[in-house]
Enzyme design. Structure first.
Site, PDB file in Angstrom:
ATOM      1  N   PRO A   1       0.843  -1.202   0.000  1.00 39.88           N
ATOM      2  CA  PRO A   1       0.000   0.000   0.000  1.00 39.88           C
ATOM      3  C   PRO A   1       0.875   1.248   0.000  1.00 39.88           C
ATOM      4  O   PRO A   1       1.786   1.376   0.820  1.00 39.88           O
ATOM      5  CB  PRO A   1      -0.789  -0.133   1.304  1.00 39.88           C
ATOM      6  CG  PRO A   1       0.066  -0.997   2.180  1.00 39.88           C
ATOM      7  CD  PRO A   1       0.783  -1.934   1.266  1.00 39.88           C
ATOM      8  N   MET A   2       0.600   2.164  -0.920  1.00 34.66           N
ATOM      9  CA  MET A   2       1.397   3.391  -1.030  1.00 34.66           C
ATOM     10  C   MET A   2       0.477   4.574  -1.267  1.00 34.66           C
ATOM     11  O   MET A   2      -0.186   4.667  -2.309  1.00 34.66           O
ATOM     12  CB  MET A   2       2.407   3.259  -2.175  1.00 34.66           C
ATOM     13  CG  MET A   2       3.515   2.262  -1.878  1.00 34.66           C
ATOM     14  SD  MET A   2       4.590   1.975  -3.292  1.00 34.66           S
ATOM     15  CE  MET A   2       3.540   0.889  -4.295  1.00 34.66           C
ATOM     16  N   THR A   3       0.423   5.471  -0.301  1.00 34.42           N
ATOM     17  CA  THR A   3      -0.447   6.641  -0.400  1.00 34.42           C
ATOM     18  C   THR A   3       0.045   7.575  -1.502  1.00 34.42           C
ATOM     19  O   THR A   3       1.229   7.915  -1.555  1.00 34.42           O
ATOM     20  CB  THR A   3      -0.471   7.391   0.941  1.00 34.42           C
ATOM     21  OG1 THR A   3      -1.067   6.541   1.920  1.00 34.42           O
ATOM     22  CG2 THR A   3      -1.279   8.672   0.831  1.00 34.42           C
TER      23      THR A   3
ATOM     24  N   HIS B   1      -4.969  -1.202   8.699  1.00 34.90           N
ATOM     25  CA  HIS B   1      -3.683  -0.524   8.898  1.00 34.90           C
ATOM     26  C   HIS B   1      -3.472  -0.303  10.402  1.00 34.90           C
ATOM     27  O   HIS B   1      -4.048   0.596  10.998  1.00 34.90           O
ATOM     28  CB  HIS B   1      -3.669   0.806   8.152  1.00 34.90           C
ATOM     29  CG  HIS B   1      -2.294   1.375   7.953  1.00 34.90           C
ATOM     30  ND1 HIS B   1      -1.205   0.979   8.683  1.00 34.90           N
ATOM     31  CD2 HIS B   1      -1.822   2.302   7.077  1.00 34.90           C
ATOM     32  CE1 HIS B   1      -0.138   1.645   8.286  1.00 34.90           C
ATOM     33  NE2 HIS B   1      -0.494   2.445   7.301  1.00 34.90           N
ATOM     34  N   GLY B   2      -2.628  -1.156  10.972  1.00 36.83           N
ATOM     35  CA  GLY B   2      -2.330  -1.042  12.396  1.00 36.83           C
ATOM     36  C   GLY B   2      -0.878  -0.731  12.657  1.00 36.83           C
ATOM     37  O   GLY B   2      -0.320  -1.156  13.673  1.00 36.83           O
TER      38      GLY B   2
ATOM     39  N   HIS C   1       2.789   2.093  11.961  1.00 31.98           N
ATOM     40  CA  HIS C   1       3.368   3.396  11.619  1.00 31.98           C
ATOM     41  C   HIS C   1       2.807   4.585  12.379  1.00 31.98           C
ATOM     42  O   HIS C   1       2.860   5.720  11.892  1.00 31.98           O
ATOM     43  CB  HIS C   1       3.238   3.656  10.123  1.00 31.98           C
ATOM     44  CG  HIS C   1       3.760   2.556   9.265  1.00 31.98           C
ATOM     45  ND1 HIS C   1       3.466   2.436   7.930  1.00 31.98           N
ATOM     46  CD2 HIS C   1       4.552   1.493   9.550  1.00 31.98           C
ATOM     47  CE1 HIS C   1       4.048   1.363   7.424  1.00 31.98           C
ATOM     48  NE2 HIS C   1       4.713   0.764   8.402  1.00 31.98           N
TER      49      HIS C   1
ATOM     50  N   TYR D   1      -0.363   5.249  13.157  1.00 34.09           N
ATOM     51  CA  TYR D   1      -1.734   5.638  12.860  1.00 34.09           C
ATOM     52  C   TYR D   1      -2.655   5.113  13.961  1.00 34.09           C
ATOM     53  O   TYR D   1      -2.198   4.567  14.960  1.00 34.09           O
ATOM     54  CB  TYR D   1      -2.126   5.168  11.468  1.00 34.09           C
ATOM     55  CG  TYR D   1      -1.296   5.836  10.391  1.00 34.09           C
ATOM     56  CD1 TYR D   1      -1.321   7.224  10.234  1.00 34.09           C
ATOM     57  CD2 TYR D   1      -0.447   5.094   9.565  1.00 34.09           C
ATOM     58  CE1 TYR D   1      -0.540   7.848   9.274  1.00 34.09           C
ATOM     59  CE2 TYR D   1       0.337   5.718   8.599  1.00 34.09           C
ATOM     60  CZ  TYR D   1       0.287   7.095   8.458  1.00 34.09           C
ATOM     61  OH  TYR D   1       1.060   7.721   7.515  1.00 34.09           O
TER      62      TYR D   1
END
Length: 346
Positions: A29-31, A149-150, A152, A154
């Protein structure tokens, strides 16, 4: 063993039971912030389709935010709610499936502006419901699973991390007690999607503010941390590290994905500068890109079954055909990750 024989390890089918893939390559996944007002358009459809038709086994989308007022700090990060955004994602899913690909969305809340200590229990219940609703929307759109997403720093990770979670109620306390919010999110998502829909959890030890940080300092503590997440319903762990080749604990060559698989028995995804000769933060901290690197060590680790899947980020960002080029020994055609290459992306 020649190149074509050894690299086939990456292209063996994967069957977790709930998730079947043609090979072991995952798009990380890459924002990108290319979805105005949270709506993915035709350019996003084309972006994911190109990777799927070029041999990626599983695409994990950029983070898609839940329906919560504080979930995003950017108008251009895609939503996993609202008719327009959901229609956009339906087009993405259809395009990926049309070329034989598999795709799951990463479901995301960017985190509390301060500490999670400020949330009331009713606030937390609303957050849990929003995650579950996003998971249900993903299933109804035809996605092949979800990733939570758990990592970094966040929101879910803010509950994990003692520096940001100093609550004295049931959502705070020791490391195991700090998993409670994640457990409730996982359980709610499982209820929403049913028993046969894959749930992936991405987690990390490091934080953007401290690359040497560890939630769990030892394998024993990591085991204690992971156990409630497994019980809650995680099927696959996506273990985020900056450099996949680095050992997680002294006295063992296993990385975080290797230890997670050893402790839980579940499939794991490794990630961290795969196919590149420098870690991903060097681009941001030093302004330099990365050249392409050999993947012999990666293949050896998969052969030893230390982990099951390999998540590729920057290499796939600049080169949609990375997977096919690796499989076909066209490594001289690989595009290096540079700022110039990024200008011609997507």
């Amino acid at each position: 063993m020649n190149y074509s024989q050894s690299v086939q390890t990456l292209f063996k089918p994967f069957n977790e039971g709930k998730l079947t893939l043609p090979n072991r390559i995952v798009m990380a996944p890459m924002t990108r912030q290319f979805s105005p007002e949270g709506v993915p358009g035709s350019d996003v459809v084309a972006y994911y389709r190109r990777r799927a038709e070029n041999g990626v086994g599983l695409i994990v989308t950029e983070g898609t935010v839940i329906d919560h007022p504080d979930a995003s700090n950017s108008a251009n990060v895609p939503h996993m709610y609202g008719e327009a955004a959901l229609n956009g994602w339906a087009n993405v899913v259809a395009a990926v499936h049309d070329v034989g690909g598999r795709i799951i969305p990463q479901i995301w809340h960017m985190g509390a502006r301060g500490h999670v200590n400020d949330y009331s229990e009713s606030d937390i219940a609303a957050l849990v419901d929003a995650f579950a609703q996003a998971a249900l929307e993903a299933k109804q759109l035809g996605f092949d699973g979800i990733e939570l997403h758990g990592a970094h720093g966040y929101l879910i990770d803010q509950f994990f991390w003692e520096n940001t979670n100093q609550r004295t109620d049931k959502y705070g306390g020791d490391m195991v007690k700090r998993t409670r919010f994640a457990v409730e999110v996982i359980e709610a998502c499982r209820r929403a999607v049913g028993p046969d829909f894959p749930i992936v959890l991405r987690f990390s030890q490091w934080k953007a503010s401290d690359y040497n940080a560890k939630l769990a300092q030892t394998p024993t503590l990591l085991d204690q941390f992971l156990a409630p997440l497994v019980k809650a319903g995680v099927d696959i762990f996506h273990c985020s590290t900056r450099r996949f080749w680095e050992p997680e604990f002294e006295g063992s060559d296993l990385n975080l994905a290797g230890w997670t698989k050893k402790l839980t028995g579940l499939p794991t995804i490794t990630v961290g500068s795969v196919g590149l000769d420098s870690d991903f933060m060097s681009f941001f901290t030093e302004g330099r890109g990365a050249g392409n690197d050999k993947i012999d060590g990666l293949i050896e680790r998969i052969d030893r079954e230390e982990f099951d899947l390999v998540s590729v980020g920057r290499a796939l960002l600049v080169d949609p055909a990375w997977a096919n080029k690796i499989r076909e020994n066209r490594t001289d055609e690989l595009i290096p990750f540079t700022s110039e290459a990024l200008k011609t992306l997507y």
